[in-house]
Design a protein around this motif. Structure first.
Motif, PDB file in Angstrom:
ATOM      1  N   GLY A 127     -58.713  24.494  52.629  1.00  0.00           N
ATOM      2  CA  GLY A 127     -57.984  25.156  51.559  1.00  0.00           C
ATOM      3  C   GLY A 127     -57.548  26.569  51.924  1.00  0.00           C
ATOM      4  N   GLU A 128     -57.734  26.950  53.184  1.00  0.00           N
ATOM      5  CA  GLU A 128     -57.335  28.291  53.621  1.00  0.00           C
ATOM      6  C   GLU A 128     -55.819  28.440  53.524  1.00  0.00           C
ATOM      7  OE1 GLU A 128     -57.298  31.077  57.628  1.00  0.00           O
ATOM      8  OE2 GLU A 128     -58.404  29.192  57.643  1.00  0.00           O
ATOM      9  N   PRO A 129     -55.336  29.491  52.840  1.00  0.00           N
ATOM     10  CA  PRO A 129     -53.891  29.705  52.720  1.00  0.00           C
ATOM     11  C   PRO A 129     -53.239  29.910  54.091  1.00  0.00           C
ATOM     12  CG  PRO A 129     -55.074  31.054  51.154  1.00  0.00           C
ATOM     13  CD  PRO A 129     -56.099  30.482  52.085  1.00  0.00           C
ATOM     14  N   LYS A 130     -52.113  29.271  54.273  1.00  0.00           N
ATOM     15  CA  LYS A 130     -51.364  29.329  55.531  1.00  0.00           C
ATOM     16  C   LYS A 130     -49.877  29.451  55.190  1.00  0.00           C
ATOM     17  CE  LYS A 130     -54.745  28.113  58.478  1.00  0.00           C
ATOM     18  NZ  LYS A 130     -55.047  28.759  59.730  1.00  0.00           N
ATOM     19  N   GLY A 131     -49.087  29.564  56.223  1.00  0.00           N
ATOM     20  CA  GLY A 131     -47.643  29.584  56.018  1.00  0.00           C
ATOM     21  C   GLY A 131     -47.171  30.870  55.377  1.00  0.00           C
ATOM     22  N   MET A 132     -45.931  30.866  55.017  1.00  0.00           N
ATOM     23  CA  MET A 132     -45.298  32.054  54.455  1.00  0.00           C
ATOM     24  C   MET A 132     -45.778  32.310  53.019  1.00  0.00           C
ATOM     25  SD  MET A 132     -43.465  33.172  56.899  1.00  0.00           S
ATOM     26  CE  MET A 132     -42.506  34.389  56.051  1.00  0.00           C
ATOM     27  N   PRO A 133     -45.996  33.564  52.661  1.00  0.00           N
ATOM     28  CA  PRO A 133     -46.360  33.899  51.288  1.00  0.00           C
ATOM     29  C   PRO A 133     -45.116  33.995  50.397  1.00  0.00           C
ATOM     30  CG  PRO A 133     -46.309  35.881  52.611  1.00  0.00           C
ATOM     31  CD  PRO A 133     -46.014  34.722  53.548  1.00  0.00           C
ATOM     32  N   LYS A 134     -45.374  34.125  49.102  1.00  0.00           N
ATOM     33  CA  LYS A 134     -44.338  34.388  48.096  1.00  0.00           C
ATOM     34  C   LYS A 134     -43.265  33.306  48.057  1.00  0.00           C
ATOM     35  CE  LYS A 134     -45.233  39.262  48.632  1.00  0.00           C
ATOM     36  NZ  LYS A 134     -44.752  40.547  49.093  1.00  0.00           N
ATOM     37  N   GLN A 135     -43.709  32.068  48.036  1.00  0.00           N
ATOM     38  CA  GLN A 135     -42.778  30.946  48.004  1.00  0.00           C
ATOM     39  C   GLN A 135     -42.374  30.637  46.565  1.00  0.00           C
ATOM     40  OE1 GLN A 135     -41.519  29.470  50.987  1.00  0.00           O
ATOM     41  NE2 GLN A 135     -42.431  31.440  51.536  1.00  0.00           N
TER      42      GLN A 135
END
Length: 136
Positions: free
Chosen positions: A109-117
């Motif tokens: 569940g660790e956040p990945k990828g670009m933020p503020k989608q």
């Protein structure tokens, strides 16, 4: 969403739930990630280490897809389950101080990828609306 009759739609939802694609958050992009060496593995998947197991499109959690999960449950009359899954989509988007990350690791569940989608935010609103209004 009208593509399957009620009985078939219920079987599809049950199969996805049995595969636990809504864990750790709704919803993983694939039921079973493709492993290196599998006949379906492609060399491009190794670039940038982005498509390793339970990452990105290879089993990563996409909150955007989670919104469709909520809508599908609601459309099939599973309102309480849809509400609970909406709560989990909210939790996924709230990671990293509400950063609305593009995707999260499919196991941790660790956040990945670009933020503020913004598509995650928009789908969250649509899923919420789908609990009280027919969307599809």
């Amino acid at each position: 969403f009208g593509l399957a009759d009620d009985a078939r739609a219920q079987r599809i939802l049950r199969a996805l739930e049995d595969a636990r694609v809504h864990e750790p958050y709704p919803m993983r992009a694939t039921v079973t990630p493709i492993r290196r060496g599998d006949a379906l593995w492609r060399e491009y998947m190794d670039r940038h280490k982005q498509n390793e197991e339970y990452q990105y499109h290879n089993g990563g959690v996409w909150p955007f897809i989670g919104g469709f999960w909520v809508l599908a449950l609601s459309a099939q009359g599973q309102t309480e389950k849809a509400r609970e899954q909406l709560r989990r989509v909210i939790e996924a988007n709230a990671r990293n101080n509400g950063e609305f990350n593009e995707w999260l690791h499919g196991c941790t569940g660790e956040p990945k990828g670009m933020p503020k989608q913004s598509w995650n935010a928009a789908m969250l609103l649509l899923a919420h609306c789908g609990l009280s209004h027919k969307i599809f």
